[in-house]
Design a protein around this motif. Sequence first.
Motif, mmCIF file in Angstrom:
data_model
loop_
_atom_site.group_PDB
_atom_site.id
_atom_site.type_symbol
_atom_site.label_atom_id
_atom_site.label_comp_id
_atom_site.label_asym_id
_atom_site.label_seq_id
_atom_site.Cartn_x
_atom_site.Cartn_y
_atom_site.Cartn_z
ATOM 1 N N SER A 60 -0.264 100.888 51.402
ATOM 2 C CA SER A 60 -1.451 100.368 50.879
ATOM 3 C C SER A 60 -2.164 101.372 50.664
ATOM 4 O O SER A 60 -3.251 101.107 49.900
ATOM 5 C CB SER A 60 -1.782 99.286 51.808
ATOM 6 O OG SER A 60 -2.411 99.931 53.105
ATOM 7 N N THR A 61 -2.282 102.534 51.569
ATOM 8 C CA THR A 61 -3.148 103.654 51.355
ATOM 9 C C THR A 61 -2.531 105.082 50.750
ATOM 10 O O THR A 61 -3.360 105.722 50.095
ATOM 11 C CB THR A 61 -3.798 103.898 53.160
ATOM 12 O OG1 THR A 61 -2.784 104.342 53.727
ATOM 13 C CG2 THR A 61 -4.719 102.875 53.508
ATOM 14 N N ASP B 291 2.503 103.582 55.120
ATOM 15 C CA ASP B 291 1.647 102.722 54.899
ATOM 16 C C ASP B 291 1.579 102.775 53.326
ATOM 17 O O ASP B 291 0.715 103.501 52.781
ATOM 18 C CB ASP B 291 0.189 103.160 55.426
ATOM 19 C CG ASP B 291 -0.750 102.042 55.108
ATOM 20 O OD1 ASP B 291 -0.567 101.151 54.461
ATOM 21 O OD2 ASP B 291 -1.914 102.059 55.689
ATOM 22 N N ASP C 99 -7.073 96.173 53.812
ATOM 23 C CA ASP C 99 -6.308 94.827 53.364
ATOM 24 C C ASP C 99 -6.624 94.814 51.690
ATOM 25 O O ASP C 99 -7.789 94.525 51.559
ATOM 26 C CB ASP C 99 -7.130 93.592 54.005
ATOM 27 C CG ASP C 99 -6.709 92.358 53.392
ATOM 28 O OD1 ASP C 99 -5.953 92.137 52.454
ATOM 29 O OD2 ASP C 99 -6.619 91.289 54.427
ATOM 30 N N GLY C 100 -5.729 95.312 50.996
ATOM 31 C CA GLY C 100 -5.990 95.797 49.619
ATOM 32 C C GLY C 100 -6.516 94.395 48.959
ATOM 33 O O GLY C 100 -7.465 94.484 47.843
ATOM 34 N N THR D 76 -2.104 101.015 39.668
ATOM 35 C CA THR D 76 -3.274 101.363 40.056
ATOM 36 C C THR D 76 -3.948 102.342 39.204
ATOM 37 O O THR D 76 -5.158 102.670 39.315
ATOM 38 C CB THR D 76 -3.122 102.197 41.459
ATOM 39 O OG1 THR D 76 -2.251 103.246 41.426
ATOM 40 C CG2 THR D 76 -2.646 101.243 42.518
ATOM 41 N N SER E 275 -6.810 101.551 57.845
ATOM 42 C CA SER E 275 -6.159 100.317 57.710
ATOM 43 C C SER E 275 -6.906 99.459 56.720
ATOM 44 O O SER E 275 -8.252 99.654 56.347
ATOM 45 C CB SER E 275 -6.054 99.526 58.795
ATOM 46 O OG SER E 275 -7.322 99.042 59.232
#
Length: 330
Positions: free
Chosen positions: A162-163, A160, A210-211, A44, A208
């Motif tokens: 993803s975040t 989480d 969805d990457g 990232t 939430s």
Amino acid sequence: MEILEIAGVELEGVSACVPARAVDVVASLAPLLGDKAAGVVEATGIRTRRVAGANTSAFDLCVAAADRLFAGAPDRAAYARSFGAVIFVSFTERTRMPSAAARAQARLGLPRDVLALDLSLACSGWVSGLHLASLLARETGRRVLLLDGDVQSARIGEGDASTLPLLSDGGTAAVVAPSPSAAPWRFAFMSDGAKGKALRLDDGGRISMDGFAVFKFVAGEVTAFLRDFLAAAPGGFDAFAPHQANIYMVRQLAKSLGIAPERLWTSGERLGNLASASVPATIAACAPAALRAGRALDLFAAAFGGGLSAAAARLSLGPGARVELFDHEC
């Protein structure tokens, strides 16, 4: 594609306020991912996130940013009276009524006859707010204050992955001012609400994402949208200031658009993903080194994500602009 053109305005100042607390992303991910944490950060490009204290709101950070701009005026009271509107962009501000814009009017001493308006927008919000601010500045002949900020850390779900590596906190303030001699600004917008579930926040809930869906949206539709925008609004620009979704994504985006690496501005490596505030924060972080006396900076700004949506702007930062990024103890 419809290009919206607005003449006679310039960006007079941009201030970004971020929490002084910088969280190491590898360290925060290690309990979840172990040895894989470092690989996520490498992928990232975001190495630290800014995290606000429990009692700090997006409003607090944005007003602190505005205070810095107002403090630089020779006569603060007279400067405050020159404003005709205040716009507040956020999707995480805790107090819904009275509006954050109305509270900012009172806190900053703006006139009572200003338009005070809140916009609940995510990643593309600053460019959308900038378009509205430029319209109001042109029509009223008065300055417009554009506040944009979010405290996302309080909305990250426990565990989480993803975040947690991405989302950060910060607040910004920008002043759009009438300037008859300034070059026209150009804007374009795109929305696809049918795909909005890819990035979502319900009332009282957690963000939430969805990457993969978001990445696919940026790599495909957003890239095509921005390519069409540049073709429809041609001309040179000094720098590209995109939403800091993650550093890998924005570098790939710039490459796809044929933008040279030296013209790409980034701040996400150390500030994280500040949602829509990432565009003005990136301008605040990078413009001081690029500003030259007597010459405006021509910028290409692009924002994309929540909605799902995208927005693009060609704008100018005035030659005497006040630009600052600073840490805030909170």
